[in-house]
Motif scaffolding. Structure first.
Motif, short mmCIF file in Angstrom:
data_model
loop_
_atom_site.label_atom_id
_atom_site.label_comp_id
_atom_site.label_asym_id
_atom_site.label_seq_id
_atom_site.Cartn_x
_atom_site.Cartn_y
_atom_site.Cartn_z
N ARG A 156 36.11 43.73 42.54
CA ARG A 156 36.07 42.42 41.89
C ARG A 156 34.96 42.47 40.86
N ASP A 182 39.44 41.78 36.91
CA ASP A 182 39.93 42.68 37.94
C ASP A 182 41.31 42.23 38.41
N ARG A 189 46.18 36.10 41.27
CA ARG A 189 46.07 34.63 41.17
C ARG A 189 46.69 34.08 39.88
N ARG A 216 34.38 34.94 33.93
CA ARG A 216 35.77 35.40 33.77
C ARG A 216 36.06 36.58 34.68
N LYS A 217 37.21 36.54 35.35
CA LYS A 217 37.58 37.63 36.24
C LYS A 217 38.20 38.77 35.43
N ASP A 253 42.35 40.35 40.63
CA ASP A 253 42.55 38.93 40.95
C ASP A 253 43.29 38.21 39.82
N VAL A 254 43.16 38.71 38.58
CA VAL A 254 43.90 38.12 37.45
C VAL A 254 45.40 38.16 37.75
N TRP A 272 33.24 40.28 37.66
CA TRP A 272 33.17 38.98 36.99
C TRP A 272 32.21 39.09 35.80
N GLU A 277 33.19 31.19 47.09
CA GLU A 277 33.26 32.42 46.30
C GLU A 277 32.08 32.46 45.33
N ALA A 292 42.34 42.12 30.66
CA ALA A 292 41.12 42.15 31.48
C ALA A 292 40.63 43.59 31.66
N ALA A 333 33.65 36.56 48.43
CA ALA A 333 34.89 36.33 47.67
C ALA A 333 36.05 36.72 48.57
#
Ligand code: TMP
Length: 254
Positions: free
Chosen positions: A204, A215, A221, A212-213, A217-218, A206, A110, A229, A99
């Motif tokens: 990270r 961490d 990104r 669903r993320k 990265d929400v 998932w 990823e 989250a 990732a």
């Protein structure tokens, strides 16, 4: 008004204050979120409270299986008492699935499972954007001795086994994470401990069923609510602080 206590260091997500006894510090978790070395910034209500709880949960669990950490005890919603350590200037990253920067660098999709957990090191220097460095640099430039390096890899893999198991039990895949290691000196000798924090800011995570993320990265990104989250991770682990628990709305009695 005089400040309550002396600030030792302020980072992007935390502040360190002088502790009540020599050799201790108070670690305060802010609500600030940053990504891309500060290029993207926001304040996420409640993030500090969640990360304080989650880091307490992971560090306590590590202590229980004999992995030494800097954690002493949580003091309140946003603060914990920790041992003062000499931070080794490395971000120690463990990856179980490709990732992020590994996927970008090597063109691996990823989510691809790696043949085994891979430990990598970044040199902690914001001005240089924390560059990835080979192990040889670590020893050659004196950031850690070969013995320290071997011990760091062993510690990181133990943290990985523990964290992977804890997350798997609540339906979450530990894709990768970053830890920092500190030295505690006792005369001429030192021991290594897990320091800084372990939270969804530095992992990270998932959902195994949906992908669903859950961490940072929400945030990095723009995938939705970071607080939702992190709350989901805390809820599954049973560590939600009482004041952010979703209580049913009061109903009017006629
Ligand atoms: P990366 O894919 O961006 O190299 O990140 C790998 C893991 O390490 C990911 O879980 C995020 C974490 N990490 C941090 O927490 N702080 C950092 O400064 C970096 C570079 C990574």
């Amino acid at each position: 008004m005089a400040p309550r206590r002396k600030k030792i260091y302020e980072g992007k997500a935390k502040i360190l204050y002088e502790g009540p006894e020599p050799g201790t510090l108070v670690q305060y978790f802010k609500d600030d979120a940053t990504a891309g070395n500060g290029a993207k910034k926001d304040v996420i209500d409640g993030k500090g409270v969640l990360n304080n709880r989650l880091s307490e949960f992971f560090m306590t669990g590590l202590g229980q299986i004999g992995v030494p950490t800097h954690f002493i005890r949580r003091l309140n919603m946003r603060e914990q008492l920790i041992r003062q350590v000499e931070i080794i200037p490395l971000e120690v990253i463990v990856r179980n699935y490709a990732a992020g920067s590994m996927s970008t660098r090597l063109g691996i999709e990823e989510g691809t499972q790696l043949p085994r957990p891979i430990v990598e090191f970044c040199y902690k220097d914001d001005k240089l954007n924390d560059p990835l460095v080979p192990e040889e640099y670590v020893v050659a430039f004196g950031w850690a001795s070969q013995q320290d390096l071997d011990d760091i890899v062993a510690l990181a893999l133990r943290v990985n086994d523990f964290m992977s198991g804890v997350m798997l039990a609540v339906g979450i895949r530990l894709v990768d994470f970053k830890i920092e290691i500190g030295r505690i000196w006792d005369g001429d000798f030192h021991r290594l401990v897990v320091a800084d924090e372990i939270s969804p800011d530095s992992c990270r995570l998932w959902d195994i069923e949906t992908g669903r993320k859950l961490d940072k990265d929400v945030f990095r990104r723009d995938l939705g609510s970071l607080a939702d989250a992190y709350t989901e991770v805390a809820r599954r682990l049973g560590v939600l602080p009482s004041n952010v628990t979703h209580r049913p709305k009061p109903t009017l009695i006629n």
